[in-house]
Scaffold this active site. Structure first.
Site, PDB file in Angstrom:
ATOM      1  N   ASN D 380       0.017  50.729  70.002  1.00 25.10           N
ATOM      2  CA  ASN D 380      -0.905  51.086  71.058  1.00 25.10           C
ATOM      3  C   ASN D 380      -2.042  50.059  71.130  1.00 25.10           C
ATOM      4  O   ASN D 380      -2.058  49.216  72.034  1.00 25.10           O
ATOM      5  CB  ASN D 380      -1.431  52.501  70.784  1.00 25.10           C
ATOM      6  CG  ASN D 380      -2.258  53.041  71.918  1.00 25.10           C
ATOM      7  OD1 ASN D 380      -2.752  52.267  72.730  1.00 25.10           O
ATOM      8  ND2 ASN D 380      -2.421  54.347  71.973  1.00 25.10           N
ATOM      9  N   ASP D 381      -2.919  50.075  70.177  1.00 23.35           N
ATOM     10  CA  ASP D 381      -4.079  49.179  70.221  1.00 23.35           C
ATOM     11  C   ASP D 381      -3.672  47.705  70.311  1.00 23.35           C
ATOM     12  O   ASP D 381      -4.330  46.913  70.982  1.00 23.35           O
ATOM     13  CB  ASP D 381      -4.934  49.351  68.965  1.00 23.35           C
ATOM     14  CG  ASP D 381      -5.471  50.757  68.859  1.00 23.35           C
ATOM     15  OD1 ASP D 381      -5.524  51.445  69.902  1.00 23.35           O
ATOM     16  OD2 ASP D 381      -5.845  51.162  67.744  1.00 23.35           O
TER      17      ASP D 381
END
Ligand SMILES: NC(=O)c1ccc[n+]([C@@H]2O[C@H](COP(=O)([O-])OP(=O)(O)OC[C@H]3O[C@@H](n4cnc5c(N)ncnc54)[C@H](OP(=O)(O)O)[C@@H]3O)[C@@H](O)[C@H]2O)c1
Ligand SMILES: NC(=O)c1ccc[n+]([C@@H]2O[C@H](COP(=O)([O-])OP(=O)(O)OC[C@H]3O[C@@H](n4cnc5c(N)ncnc54)[C@H](OP(=O)(O)O)[C@@H]3O)[C@@H](O)[C@H]2O)c1
Lengths: 98, 483, 98, 483
Positions: D380-381
């Site tokens: 995600n990040d």
């Protein structure tokens, strides 16, 4: 511990360190690297001072020490100055970059 | 005071380490030099302040004289003479180490481990001294540069060395036998000379790096004798630096140490260069200027000949002229082009060529097939395809710059005579190769002048550049030695 | 020279060397690197042996030393074995290369 | 004997150095482990043989018990639990150092420099002990992983630390005041706990690396106390390793140490993730299989979610299936993907993915625009474009994998909930993005199964592969938290 034993420790570490450091030097800079290590090897001046400056140094020590200081100072001075001179030649052309 | 001095020494050692660390890239190299200077300053101050040191006058006089000699050397040495300066400086450094060892021997006559270190120090010191002087002589061409060999040479050298080692061991066992020391000294000095005699001038750079390593080890040994960590460290750094550089060089030449030290390589193959009369295409500077002007991408391969001719400044002018005309010019630097590691880089940097235009062999080799012109200036061995194709060639297996893959190859040299390895170069006889005979500086000067005269190719109304020459129309002549 | 002075020399060199060595480790191997340095840090076992094995060690030394040997041996054994286990996982696929 | 033992120690140190040196590449890594083991063996033998050591029974029992615990740990720890194992092992190592320091204090009560080293050793040892236990607890989720903060926390911690330092200094000045030592110990232990309380579970890897560094320094300090070079060296190597890894990690996250230690980052932004209802495209595994099958180049971006779901083996199956079908599959590894340095590499290596298919961020970022599909699995990040576009984002400036440049983006995750940094990801809302909701392992299993069913795209008579799907036709649904 005997003092030469400590010397061996120091030598081992410094030799490994030297290898790691030198392996990283870009081939671009091999010439100034040679003159820099030259200059560093002028560290013999330390030994030369010690034997020349000693109290009651015999004439032999004085003469040999004198020559040794002369020789290493020559190396020291010319080594650093020429390295500096060479390094200064390496530059990116600023206007081209922008 | 007693706790400050050791700290000075530790900081000095850290300075040397940082110097080498920062030498790794051009951006930090100057900082590296400063760290090295600071380290040396701390070391000298830390020594002068030691309580054993009471006698200053001789020291200061020697400092003064040394600086008086060192400063002119630093500023007057031309860049092309850097290898010689390095050699002479090793001679000085090694001499200092050897003399200090000698003085220490006569003063304190140490025993055991310390005496072993002292013997190593003086052996390496004296042999490096004479060997470096010989190397200097060969590089400066004060001595004949070709290898001098005679039958049984290796045996003579090895026995001499063996004798020196035996006496060295005897000295370690009974250091009081002072009569042996002068013999030991003489043998070491002699061995240094004999070691270099059979080595060709062109192999000197590798030898010099190796001597650097010996000088470093000698300084380290001195550290053991004087019980001084700073000397041990600086010597070890020096020693590993010399060793690595010589390994890099011999690897780039695909040769082994033994081969360099005992091979008398230069001699062996000098005879291989019989000028078999084969036709080559040659061109004039005007024609070369035209071709360069119409190229989109040019890769320049400089070599030893550029250094000899001091042509780097003219080359920069050519670079400027072509760049101004929209030609993409890159420089391909072979690791052993020239006569010392980084030789080409220094010369081009001296002439203000930006270093981001210089590419190492691995980076640029893939680009030659896309290049319109490979312009070879006084290089020979480093572009010799025989290294890849001819397994029997003395340079077989040496990695080369693949200039032969460029669309057109132009070669500036004075004649058809070979380079350092003494072997013929098939590149010169290819159909797409044009020879520009003459001194590198002179030829480049003419090309730059002609470029001023040629109208810019892009301005010919034709937006996209195209190569409009057909190499085979150029004068064909039969190769002969011109020099 | 005082012995801690030598210690400082050794520490300085080893720290520089550590930096140079670790900076070169490929990110691919950062996990096994962590377990390897873990295993190396089990070198405390040397100190632990020294205080436990001493002649006439007081009970306090014995107890603390015993715990320390236990703790570092655990590290030592598990550190090396797990590093080895991880390293073995890294392989090029041979058939694909040829 | 007396000259053999120091030699053993020097060789042991060389073994450790070579171990780290050879760890630099997978080809030599095993040799590195062996060198490290040999070094340790020499160190232990060299110590057992010392004449001071006379009492063996306790030592051998402790060896035995330690091995009995260590071997199962090594073989039973799943790869996903390596961070926890590292934490607990730091705790053990630090405890050993601290206890040795304590024993030495009560036995010999050293003075001066040595006492200073002892204080440093015990301070770092005890605080690392409790801090590592806390870190272990958070990683193993025995403790709440979210940062626990309260007003004035930093002040409390700093004063506690200050107090410990003051008492430490007092101990150095008058080591005979034994009553201070237990207080000093307690404060150090306490500080270790308080240090970790405000740090979120996800920041643990960086903290662990830092603790590694402390443990190393503590061992070095022990070397000064016991006058043992080997300890100094091993500790220094360890200390620099931990420091460098934590620097690498915090740099890859674009955060500073202070921010990690005092920032309570995870907490701060957890609130930022308000699920604003925006539409996303979602797809089924069948659709995903079809798209993947018709792609020529796929770049897989694995993240923490892949680790949690233990999906690496299924991912390898997908890799095999696609490769067999002629799809070019590469893996893009972000330096801080997952929860510890090199996390993804180890998991993929465990699943037998050849490591020459794994590419670092800098190598692969230029390839995303040419990729047909970027398949993001539980990351995600590390792919959040906000890092580049949104200057106010908490991850602003963190270098990311530019998956958003691929032609189609597919994301496998369980819900729309954010990752470690707790912020929304615009990538999910792009028109070319397809969400595959579900557990990574489950979704990959379905895709692999579907791939077996889909006829090979290349066999459709059409020689050249082409993407035949139009992403916008896929189900559009409104993003909501699913978990
Ligand atoms: N760099 C190092 O560290 C190092 C160390 C040791 C050995 N080497 C060896 O040195 C060689 C270097 O290769 P290289 O290609 O650079 O040089 P090279 O093979 O020695 O060739 C140099 C060429 O330059 C030409 N030349 C000489 N003076 C010239 C002038 N004034 N104007 C124009 N051309 C001139 C010569 O041909 P003409 O006589 O026909 O003009 C010669 O063919 C390699 O074999 C390498 O192994 C290098
Ligand atoms: N590697 C290191 O050394 C290190 C150290 C410290 C901090 N960090 C931080 O960790 C983060 C790593 O980034 P990342 O992209 O790898 O991970 P991430 O940003 O934490 O995102 C992980 C994603 O995986 C999904 N997920 C969780 N369990 C799953 C499952 N069973 N199946 C499928 N998906 C699942 C989660 O979404 P759902 O809940 O919707 O499934 C979550 O969005 C970075 O912010 C980095 O700074 C890394």
């Amino acid at each position: 511990m005997k003092s030469y034993e400590f010397g061996l420790w120091v030598f081992m570490l410094a030799a490994f360190l030297g290898f790691e450091l030198i392996r990283r030097v870009s081939p671009l800079l091999h010439t100034p690297l040679m003159s820099l290590t030259n200059a560093i090897s002028a560290i013999s001046v330390v030994g030369a001072i010690l034997i020349t400056g000693e109290k009651d140094a015999p004439t032999l020590s004085l003469v040999l020490g004198f020559i040794a200081i002369f020789a290493s100072t020559t190396n020291l001075v010319s080594g650093y100055l020429i390295t500096d001179r060479i390094i200064k030649m390496f530059k990116k052309r600023e206007p081209e970059k922008k | 005071m007693d706790s400050v001095l050791p700290a000075l020494y530790i900081l000095a050692a850290a300075g040397f380490i940082l110097a080498l660390k920062w030498m790794s890239s051009p951006a930090t190299a100057r900082r590296g030099v400063i760290a090295g200077e600071a380290g040396m300053l701390l070391a000298v101050i830390g020594t002068l302040l030691r309580y054993e040191v009471v006698n200053y006058q001789w020291i200061l006089i020697a400092f003064f004289l040394g600086s008086a000699v060192g400063v002119p050397i630093a500023y007057l040495t031309p860049m092309t003479a850097v290898p010689q300066r390095t050699a002479i400086s090793h001679a000085f450094g090694a001499l200092a180490a050897a003399l200090i060892g000698t003085a220490e021997y006569y003063r304190h006559t140490p025993h055991g481990f310390t005496m072993g270190a002292l013997v190593l120090e003086t052996l390496l010191g004296f042999l490096t001294f004479t060997a470096s002087l010989m190397a200097f002589g060969k590089l400066q061409e004060l001595l004949p540069t070709r290898p001098m060999t005679y039958r049984g040479q290796n045996i003579v050298n090895l026995s001499l060395f063996g004798l020196a080692v035996v006496i060295g061991v005897a000295l370690v066992i009974s250091p009081e036998q002072t009569w042996m020391f002068p013999i030991f000294m003489t043998l070491s000095l002699l061995f240094g000379i004999l070691l270099i005699i059979p080595i060709g001038g062109a192999d000197m750079p590798t030898v010099i790096a190796l001597l650097n390593s010996y000088a470093g080890l000698s300084a380290s040994a001195m550290g053991f004798v004087l019980d001084n960590n700073l000397l041990i460290i600086a010597g070890a750094l020096d020693g590993s630096s010399g060793l690595i550089l010589s390994i890099i060089m011999s690897r780039a030449m695909n040769r082994s140490f033994t081969n360099i030290l005992f091979g008398a390589f230069g001699q062996l193959h000098a005879s291989a260069a019989q000028a078999t009369a084969r036709p080559v295409h040659s061109a004039t500077p005007e024609e070369a200027a035209e071709i360069l002007d119409s190229a989109r991408t040019v890769i320049v391969v400089p070599g030893y000949g550029m250094a000899v001719a001091q042509a780097q400044h003219k080359l920069r002018e050519l670079f400027d002229a072509l760049t101004r005309r929209g030609v993409d010019v890159k420089f391909a630097i072979h690791p052993v082009a020239g006569r010392m590691p980084g030789h080409m880089n220094v010369l081009l940097a001296e002439a203000d060529v930006p270093y981001d235009k210089l590419f190492e062999m691995d980076e640029i080799n893939s680009e030659f097939p896309m290049a319109d012109v490979a312009l070879i200036i006084g290089a020979n061995d480093v572009v010799n395809p025989a290294a890849q194709t001819d397994k029997t060639s003395p340079i077989a297996g040496m990695p080369i710059l693949e200039a032969y893959k460029a669309r057109t190859v132009m070669v500036i040299k004075r004649s058809m005579s070979p380079g350092f390895a003494g072997i013929d170069n098939d590149l010169y006889y290819m159909d797409k190769t044009l020879m520009l005979f003459g001194d590198a500086k002179a030829v480049l000067t003419s090309i730059v002048k002609e470029l001023g005269a040629v109208p810019r190719a892009v301005e010919n109304g034709n937006g996209d550049r195209q190569l409009f020459h057909d190499v085979s129309t150029f004068t064909t002549r039969t190769a002969e030695k011109k020099v």
